[in-house]
Design a protein around this motif. Structure first.
Motif, PDB file in Angstrom:
ATOM      1  N   PHE A  70       0.812  -1.208   0.000  1.00 44.05           N
ATOM      2  CA  PHE A  70       0.000   0.000   0.000  1.00 44.05           C
ATOM      3  C   PHE A  70       0.851   1.266   0.000  1.00 44.05           C
ATOM      4  O   PHE A  70       0.335   2.359   0.187  1.00 44.05           O
ATOM      5  N   ASN A  71       2.138   1.092  -0.207  1.00 44.35           N
ATOM      6  CA  ASN A  71       3.034   2.223  -0.401  1.00 44.35           C
ATOM      7  C   ASN A  71       3.788   2.126  -1.716  1.00 44.35           C
ATOM      8  O   ASN A  71       4.614   2.980  -2.008  1.00 44.35           O
ATOM      9  N   SER A  72       3.530   1.069  -2.488  1.00 38.34           N
ATOM     10  CA  SER A  72       4.259   0.867  -3.740  1.00 38.34           C
ATOM     11  C   SER A  72       3.346   0.204  -4.755  1.00 38.34           C
ATOM     12  O   SER A  72       2.795  -0.865  -4.505  1.00 38.34           O
ATOM     13  N   ASP A  73       3.184   0.856  -5.908  1.00 40.94           N
ATOM     14  CA  ASP A  73       2.371   0.265  -6.979  1.00 40.94           C
ATOM     15  C   ASP A  73       2.989  -1.041  -7.470  1.00 40.94           C
ATOM     16  O   ASP A  73       2.281  -1.969  -7.852  1.00 40.94           O
ATOM     17  N   LEU A  74       4.329  -1.118  -7.453  1.00 43.94           N
ATOM     18  CA  LEU A  74       4.998  -2.336  -7.903  1.00 43.94           C
ATOM     19  C   LEU A  74       4.656  -3.508  -6.996  1.00 43.94           C
ATOM     20  O   LEU A  74       4.265  -4.579  -7.464  1.00 43.94           O
ATOM     21  N   ILE A  91      -0.994  -8.870  -6.183  1.00 48.40           N
ATOM     22  CA  ILE A  91      -2.178  -9.277  -6.951  1.00 48.40           C
ATOM     23  C   ILE A  91      -1.797 -10.337  -7.983  1.00 48.40           C
ATOM     24  O   ILE A  91      -2.535 -11.300  -8.208  1.00 48.40           O
ATOM     25  N   THR A  92      -0.623 -10.191  -8.597  1.00 47.25           N
ATOM     26  CA  THR A  92      -0.157 -11.169  -9.587  1.00 47.25           C
ATOM     27  C   THR A  92       0.073 -12.529  -8.945  1.00 47.25           C
ATOM     28  O   THR A  92      -0.306 -13.570  -9.500  1.00 47.25           O
ATOM     29  N   GLN A  93       0.705 -12.529  -7.785  1.00 46.90           N
ATOM     30  CA  GLN A  93       0.954 -13.785  -7.076  1.00 46.90           C
ATOM     31  C   GLN A  93      -0.363 -14.470  -6.719  1.00 46.90           C
ATOM     32  O   GLN A  93      -0.511 -15.688  -6.866  1.00 46.90           O
ATOM     33  N   THR A 115       1.857 -10.011 -16.918  1.00 49.90           N
ATOM     34  CA  THR A 115       2.467  -9.102 -17.893  1.00 49.90           C
ATOM     35  C   THR A 115       2.671  -7.715 -17.296  1.00 49.90           C
ATOM     36  O   THR A 115       3.726  -7.100 -17.450  1.00 49.90           O
ATOM     37  N   LYS A 116       1.648  -7.211 -16.582  1.00 47.89           N
ATOM     38  CA  LYS A 116       1.771  -5.896 -15.941  1.00 47.89           C
ATOM     39  C   LYS A 116       2.893  -5.895 -14.907  1.00 47.89           C
ATOM     40  O   LYS A 116       3.654  -4.930 -14.800  1.00 47.89           O
ATOM     41  N   ALA A 117       2.994  -6.981 -14.142  1.00 44.01           N
ATOM     42  CA  ALA A 117       4.024  -7.066 -13.102  1.00 44.01           C
ATOM     43  C   ALA A 117       5.420  -7.031 -13.710  1.00 44.01           C
ATOM     44  O   ALA A 117       6.316  -6.337 -13.210  1.00 44.01           O
ATOM     45  N   ILE A 118       5.623  -7.778 -14.783  1.00 44.35           N
ATOM     46  CA  ILE A 118       6.933  -7.801 -15.446  1.00 44.35           C
ATOM     47  C   ILE A 118       7.284  -6.415 -15.972  1.00 44.35           C
ATOM     48  O   ILE A 118       8.426  -5.941 -15.834  1.00 44.35           O
ATOM     49  N   GLN A 119       6.311  -5.721 -16.559  1.00 38.35           N
ATOM     50  CA  GLN A 119       6.559  -4.384 -17.099  1.00 38.35           C
ATOM     51  C   GLN A 119       6.928  -3.404 -15.988  1.00 38.35           C
ATOM     52  O   GLN A 119       7.874  -2.616 -16.127  1.00 38.35           O
ATOM     53  N   LEU A 120       6.192  -3.449 -14.869  1.00 42.37           N
ATOM     54  CA  LEU A 120       6.497  -2.559 -13.747  1.00 42.37           C
ATOM     55  C   LEU A 120       7.864  -2.863 -13.146  1.00 42.37           C
ATOM     56  O   LEU A 120       8.615  -1.951 -12.788  1.00 42.37           O
ATOM     57  N   PHE A 121       8.182  -4.139 -13.041  1.00 45.52           N
ATOM     58  CA  PHE A 121       9.462  -4.528 -12.463  1.00 45.52           C
ATOM     59  C   PHE A 121      10.616  -4.059 -13.348  1.00 45.52           C
ATOM     60  O   PHE A 121      11.626  -3.525 -12.855  1.00 45.52           O
ATOM     61  N   ARG A 122      10.482  -4.245 -14.642  1.00 47.94           N
ATOM     62  CA  ARG A 122      11.532  -3.796 -15.561  1.00 47.94           C
ATOM     63  C   ARG A 122      11.690  -2.280 -15.506  1.00 47.94           C
ATOM     64  O   ARG A 122      12.819  -1.758 -15.558  1.00 47.94           O
ATOM     65  N   GLY A 130      10.213  -6.959  -4.552  1.00 50.02           N
ATOM     66  CA  GLY A 130       9.556  -7.295  -5.813  1.00 50.02           C
ATOM     67  C   GLY A 130      10.181  -8.509  -6.482  1.00 50.02           C
ATOM     68  O   GLY A 130       9.474  -9.394  -6.979  1.00 50.02           O
ATOM     69  N   ALA A 131      11.512  -8.568  -6.501  1.00 57.40           N
ATOM     70  CA  ALA A 131      12.202  -9.714  -7.102  1.00 57.40           C
ATOM     71  C   ALA A 131      11.884 -11.003  -6.351  1.00 57.40           C
ATOM     72  O   ALA A 131      11.665 -12.063  -6.963  1.00 57.40           O
ATOM     73  N   LEU A 132      11.835 -10.928  -5.022  1.00 56.45           N
ATOM     74  CA  LEU A 132      11.509 -12.119  -4.229  1.00 56.45           C
ATOM     75  C   LEU A 132      10.060 -12.534  -4.423  1.00 56.45           C
ATOM     76  O   LEU A 132       9.747 -13.736  -4.480  1.00 56.45           O
ATOM     77  N   LEU A 133       9.156 -11.557  -4.533  1.00 58.38           N
ATOM     78  CA  LEU A 133       7.756 -11.887  -4.805  1.00 58.38           C
ATOM     79  C   LEU A 133       7.612 -12.535  -6.177  1.00 58.38           C
ATOM     80  O   LEU A 133       6.777 -13.428  -6.369  1.00 58.38           O
ATOM     81  N   MET A 134       8.426 -12.090  -7.124  1.00 56.18           N
ATOM     82  CA  MET A 134       8.403 -12.716  -8.439  1.00 56.18           C
ATOM     83  C   MET A 134       8.848 -14.173  -8.344  1.00 56.18           C
ATOM     84  O   MET A 134       8.310 -15.048  -9.034  1.00 56.18           O
TER      85      MET A 134
END
Length: 550
Positions: free
Chosen positions: A207-211, A217-219, A241-248, A268-272
């Motif tokens: 709730f402090n980071s859109d990423l 939500i992706t998980q 797809t949205k998650a990958i784009q935001l992460f990149r 984010g990388a660990l959640l991925m």
């Protein structure tokens, strides 16, 4: 009118203002379509279609409209595209956890109390029931979480709109967030501790980071899709797809120096990584995320505890060490020199041992996990040699030292019985991993190694029999199960482990459990001389099943 007369005259409130101001007992400037009060407080500005006349009794106009706008009918009429407020809202929320349950409480100006009504649809599926709404006390009950909501009464044919806690996200995202809070987070943590870090640590960051929010939500979407056995789930693929784009994009900003704090990217990388675990990815994508997490974690550890809370830093270290250690078995020691856990990270993890760290990923066996890279390095030195060589005195001393550490280890007596049993399973799996390291799994009917291995296998299987496949601790048991299972020779033992993994996959809905069974099925068709944990990576190559056991 004279001033003294004005002070003594009873104030007559205007009854033609908007509904929000009248409910808040605030004076309305009656500017349409959005009055000044609603504009200042980010409220939905709704206007009555019935203008009260002189003969109207007190409250008659309000009761008429409230009767026509039953909250039950309001909820039934809301479409996904209408779930957001026309006025942009601020995401300000705090997270609290009591007894493992999460509460998300939003900061809302001038709260409005609404009648409490439970709404349930008997025809919805079990996944949809998680998102049933219950309006009351400015909250919207989604799964086990309380999410702020300000329902406005429907007036005439107007459909009410609510303030959105997730601007830019549709109603499906609320359902997925509910699924994460009630199911996914519970499956990811092994239940060693009553406080779930996937709620207490991850959700506040979301709730402090859109990423982070998109990755949560992706998980959840990936987990729900696998539970339904729907690998073509369009919602899950869209969010991925949205998650990958935001992460990149985040990585690009970090590389360009526009973002100096690596915390969000690291989480984010660990959640991925765990998203790949949930979906049962077979392409080895998780190893790319691990490589990115390694670099980010090194930078994060250089920051002070004042910048990153100590509890969060400890959890991130545990998160990475656990994922990196159990993923190492998927790397072919004969060909690769890759290590996911370097010396500095290993030392930071060993600092946790001084406080007898117990976590929801590593349980009470963090000390054993830290021996995996040591054994891997020892076995790699032998396997990369083209010719068989005689062990040196240093090799024998190292082997004996590691064996002594494993045999000396014992679960903390304070942990729950399920955690204690899981620790003993890990201990036997570590012995198998060590015994098969020098030269690989050398099969000889009367050989000493075979005797040691079979003893450890029998011990591990006996502990597994005492552990229910539905116990939460099983969410982190794929690595020892794979190690033990790769050495099973009897059809009866193989069938028992097959039944266990099938039950675990069905109960938890995690893809890595299903992929572990697929991999073991392939290994059980191999001759014993080609089996064992050091040949898991080769079976992956042959079957093109590139997985992590996190």
């Amino acid at each position: 009118m004279p001033p003294d007369r004005q002070r003594t005259t009873r104030i007559v409130r205007v009854r033609t203002g908007c509904w929000s101001c009248r409910r808040r007992k605030k004076k309305c400037d009656e500017v349409r379509p959005i009055c000044g009060g609603c504009m200042r407080n980010d409220l939905g500005c709704q206007w009555p279609t019935i203008i009260p006349g002189k003969n109207s009794g007190p409250g008659n106009d309000l009761s008429r409209v409230e009767e026509r706008s039953s909250p039950v009918k309001v909820i039934e009429e809301i479409e996904p595209s209408q779930a957001q407020s026309p006025v942009s809202s601020r995401r300000q929320s705090s997270i609290s956890s009591v007894g493992g349950q999460s509460s998300i409480v939003g900061d809302v100006n001038d709260g409005i109390t609404q009648p409490q009504i439970d709404v349930q649809d008997e025809n919805t599926s079990s996944d949809r029931r998680d998102s049933n709404l219950s309006i009351g006390s400015n909250t919207c009950n989604i799964g086990n979480a309380l999410i702020p909501s300000i329902p406005s009464p429907a007036v005439g044919n107007m459909v009410p709109r609510t303030m959105s806690m997730l601007p830019g996200y549709d109603a499906e995202s609320y359902t997925l967030l509910s699924h994460y809070l009630s199911t996914t987070a519970d499956c990811m943590a092994n239940g060693t501790l009553p406080i779930n870090p996937f709620l207490v640590q991850i959700v506040p960051l979301a709730f402090n980071s859109d990423l982070i929010l998109q990755l949560v939500i992706t998980q959840s979407a990936a987990h729900r899709a696998f539970r339904r056995r729907d690998e073509s789930d369009a919602v899950a693929q869209s969010h991925y797809t949205k998650a990958i784009q935001l992460f990149r994009h985040g990585v690009g900003e970090f590389i360009d120096g526009r973002e100096s704090n690596p915390l969000m990217l690291l989480v984010g990388a660990l959640l991925m990584c765990f998203t790949e675990t949930a979906k049962g990815d077979m392409t080895g994508t998780i190893f790319d995320h691990l490589t990115a997490a390694n670099t980010l974690l090194v930078k994060l550890l250089a920051q002070s505890d004042a910048t990153v809370p100590r509890e969060l830093k400890d959890f991130v270290i545990e998160y990475y060490v656990y994922t990196a250690s159990v993923s190492m078995i998927s790397v072919d020691a004969r060909l690769s020199r890759q290590l996911f856990l370097n010396f500095d990270l290993e030392q930071r993890a060993r600092e946790l041992l001084t406080i007898q760290y117990v976590g929801n990923l590593c349980g009470c066996w963090l000390e054993l996990l830290l021996l995996i890279p040591v054994i891997f390095d020892l076995g790699r030195q032998w396997m990369m040699e083209e010719t068989q060589i005689v062990p040196t005195a240093d090799d024998i001393a190292m082997f004996a030292s590691i064996q002594a550490q494993i045999l000396r280890w014992a679960p903390f007596p304070s942990v729950e019985s399920e955690v204690y049993l899981a620790g003993l399973v890990f201990q036997q799996a570590m012995l198998i991993y060590l015994y098969t390291s020098l030269g690989g799994y050398k099969y000889a009917i009367d050989g000493m190694y075979r005797g040691l291995i079979q003893t450890a296998v029998t011990e591990a299987m006996s502990y597994l029999e005492e552990l229910s496949p539905n116990a939460r601790i099983n969410s982190g048991m794929c690595w020892p199960i794979a190690v033990v299972g790769s050495c099973l020779e009897g059809l009866d033992e193989q069938d028992r482990l097959r039944t266990r993994l099938t039950a675990m996959s069905s109960h938890f809905g995690l893809g890595n459990m299903h992929r572990t069974l697929q991999l073991l099925e392939a290994m059980w068709h191999l001759p014993p001389s080609e089996a064992g944990p050091w040949n898991i990576c080769r079976s992956m190559q042959q079957k093109e099943i590139w997985i992590s056991f996190a």
